[in-house]
Design a protein around this motif. Structure first.
Motif, PDB file in Angstrom:
ATOM      1  N   ALA A  24      14.702   7.647  87.553  1.00 31.86           N
ATOM      2  CA  ALA A  24      13.386   7.244  88.038  1.00 31.86           C
ATOM      3  C   ALA A  24      13.221   5.731  88.094  1.00 31.86           C
ATOM      4  CB  ALA A  24      12.302   7.856  87.151  1.00 31.86           C
ATOM      5  N   ASP A  25      14.174   5.004  87.513  1.00 30.76           N
ATOM      6  CA  ASP A  25      14.109   3.542  87.523  1.00 30.76           C
ATOM      7  C   ASP A  25      14.966   2.922  88.615  1.00 30.76           C
ATOM      8  OD1 ASP A  25      12.400   3.392  85.199  1.00 30.76           O
ATOM      9  OD2 ASP A  25      14.142   4.041  84.046  1.00 30.76           O
TER      10      ASP A  25
ATOM     11  N   LYS B  73       7.047   3.122  79.861  1.00 32.77           N
ATOM     12  CA  LYS B  73       7.251   4.502  79.408  1.00 32.77           C
ATOM     13  C   LYS B  73       6.542   4.755  78.083  1.00 32.77           C
ATOM     14  CE  LYS B  73      11.403   5.528  82.048  1.00 32.77           C
ATOM     15  NZ  LYS B  73      12.807   6.005  82.055  1.00 32.77           N
TER      16      LYS B  73
ATOM     17  N   SER C 188      10.875   1.004  92.603  1.00 27.80           N
ATOM     18  CA  SER C 188      11.598   2.158  92.050  1.00 27.80           C
ATOM     19  C   SER C 188      10.824   3.450  92.273  1.00 27.80           C
ATOM     20  CB  SER C 188      11.807   1.951  90.540  1.00 27.80           C
ATOM     21  OG  SER C 188      10.549   2.029  89.872  1.00 27.80           O
ATOM     22  N   HIS C 189      11.443   4.571  91.897  1.00 27.48           N
ATOM     23  CA  HIS C 189      10.749   5.856  91.943  1.00 27.48           C
ATOM     24  C   HIS C 189       9.471   5.779  91.108  1.00 27.48           C
ATOM     25  CE1 HIS C 189      14.154   8.366  93.595  1.00 27.48           C
ATOM     26  NE2 HIS C 189      14.797   7.307  93.194  1.00 27.48           N
ATOM     27  N   ASN C 190       9.580   5.275  89.876  1.00 27.47           N
ATOM     28  CA  ASN C 190       8.410   5.190  88.995  1.00 27.47           C
ATOM     29  C   ASN C 190       7.306   4.347  89.594  1.00 27.47           C
ATOM     30  OD1 ASN C 190       8.618   6.791  86.623  1.00 27.47           O
ATOM     31  ND2 ASN C 190      10.237   5.455  85.844  1.00 27.47           N
ATOM     32  N   GLU C 191       7.666   3.246  90.217  1.00 23.77           N
ATOM     33  CA  GLU C 191       6.660   2.359  90.799  1.00 23.77           C
ATOM     34  C   GLU C 191       5.930   3.039  91.960  1.00 23.77           C
ATOM     35  OE1 GLU C 191       8.144  -2.150  89.975  1.00 23.77           O
ATOM     36  OE2 GLU C 191       9.431  -0.934  91.249  1.00 23.77           O
TER      37      GLU C 191
ATOM     38  N   ASP D 112      10.454  10.196  83.794  1.00 25.23           N
ATOM     39  CA  ASP D 112      11.827  10.437  84.234  1.00 25.23           C
ATOM     40  C   ASP D 112      11.887  11.228  85.535  1.00 25.23           C
ATOM     41  OD1 ASP D 112      12.973   9.169  81.934  1.00 25.23           O
ATOM     42  OD2 ASP D 112      12.459  10.961  80.767  1.00 25.23           O
TER      43      ASP D 112
ATOM     44  N   ILE E  92       3.639   6.117  90.379  1.00 25.20           N
ATOM     45  CA  ILE E  92       2.410   5.742  89.688  1.00 25.20           C
ATOM     46  C   ILE E  92       1.339   5.280  90.678  1.00 25.20           C
ATOM     47  CG2 ILE E  92       2.945   3.296  89.276  1.00 25.20           C
ATOM     48  CD1 ILE E  92       1.730   3.648  86.481  1.00 25.20           C
TER      49      ILE E  92
ATOM     50  N   TRP F 105       5.051   5.529  83.116  1.00 27.32           N
ATOM     51  CA  TRP F 105       6.289   5.882  83.808  1.00 27.32           C
ATOM     52  C   TRP F 105       6.968   7.024  83.076  1.00 27.32           C
ATOM     53  CZ3 TRP F 105       9.126   0.620  85.158  1.00 27.32           C
ATOM     54  CH2 TRP F 105       8.338  -0.095  86.077  1.00 27.32           C
TER      55      TRP F 105
ATOM     56  N   THR G 280      11.886  11.855  89.433  1.00 30.70           N
ATOM     57  CA  THR G 280      12.226  11.124  90.652  1.00 30.70           C
ATOM     58  C   THR G 280      11.487  11.725  91.845  1.00 30.70           C
ATOM     59  OG1 THR G 280      14.105  12.535  91.236  1.00 30.70           O
ATOM     60  CG2 THR G 280      14.547  10.685  89.724  1.00 30.70           C
TER      61      THR G 280
ATOM     62  N   ILE H 227      10.690  -1.480  81.482  1.00 28.94           N
ATOM     63  CA  ILE H 227      10.809  -0.019  81.566  1.00 28.94           C
ATOM     64  C   ILE H 227      10.341   0.624  80.269  1.00 28.94           C
ATOM     65  CG2 ILE H 227      12.459   1.894  81.745  1.00 28.94           C
ATOM     66  CD1 ILE H 227      14.143   0.082  83.604  1.00 28.94           C
TER      67      ILE H 227
END
Length: 229
Positions: A200-201, A13, A222-225, A20, A228, A18, A22, A9
């Motif tokens: 977001a993780d 970031k 995750s949200h980040n995955e 924050d 992106i 990545w 969501t 993570i």
């Protein structure tokens, strides 16, 4: 639920890949910016797929549907980090189900519409899924009846929510439940969302590989995955 190592993570970031934000943040942003624009459109052959009529929903209408479904989930004891198996065709309710779950930190596990009892029981048991969302039929296959029938062999499966013209024994008719959501249920859902404190993780989905050489493998994202990509 966060399963990604903190080192990963921090690395992502630091590179600016990545952040924050969501999926709920993005949804609310578009809902506020374009409340009356069309957000979801059902396929024109909806009657052949599920028996229902094709709909066109604005962002505002989608927002109301997401809030109602989130309230129904909370009213049935579904909370953050619980897994809900979703087996729906590519209709508006599929997106609504994803959005309602991610708002509460509930993990969606989408199953291809081709999956039958063997694959579905495997997914439910592997994830300890507490609920499933499906439709009465997809084409000629009675998916509602099929998944409701798994409650006897999958101990974790407590609720099977079914959309469509009929609701089989052992399942819950989702549309009347959503139409009948009360103010207190909405407040309970808002409280559950606040308590979940999603980042977001946090994991949004567990998707499944094809399983061509062995059993399907669950892949958490995750949200980040998702963002992106």
């Amino acid at each position: 639920m966060i399963v990604i190592p903190q080192s990963r993570i921090s690395e992502m970031k630091a590179k600016g890949w990545w952040g924050d934000t969501t999926l709920e943040d993005l949804f609310q942003k578009h809902l506020k910016a374009h409340p009356d624009a069309e957000a979801l459109i059902d396929p024109p052959n909806m009657p052949e797929i599920t028996g229902g009529e094709a709909e066109r929903l604005t962002w505002r209408q989608t927002g109301h549907a997401v809030s109602r479904l989130a309230a129904v989930l909370v009213a049935h004891g579904i909370r953050k980090d619980d897994v809900v198996v979703i087996q729906l065709p590519n209709i508006a309710e599929l997106t609504i189900a994803y959005l309602a779950c991610q708002r509460l930190g509930v993990i969606s596990s989408p199953a291809p519409v081709q999956y039958r009892e063997h694959e579905l029981a495997y997914i439910i048991d592997k994830t300890d899924a507490v609920a499933a969302i499906t439709v009465d039929r997809i084409g000629k296959q009675k998916h509602g009846e099929m998944i409701a029938g798994l409650k006897g062999r999958c101990p974790s499966l407590k609720h099977v929510f079914v959309l469509g013209e009929t609701c089989p024994e052992g399942a819950l008719d989702l549309e009347p439940l959503m139409d009948g959501v009360t103010r207190d249920q909405h407040k309970a859902a808002q409280k559950a969302q606040k308590k979940a404190a999603i980042t977001a993780d946090d994991i949004v989905t567990i998707c499944w590989t094809s399983g061509t050489e062995a059993q399907p493998k669950g892949v958490p994202r995750s949200h980040n995955e998702w963002i992106i990509m």
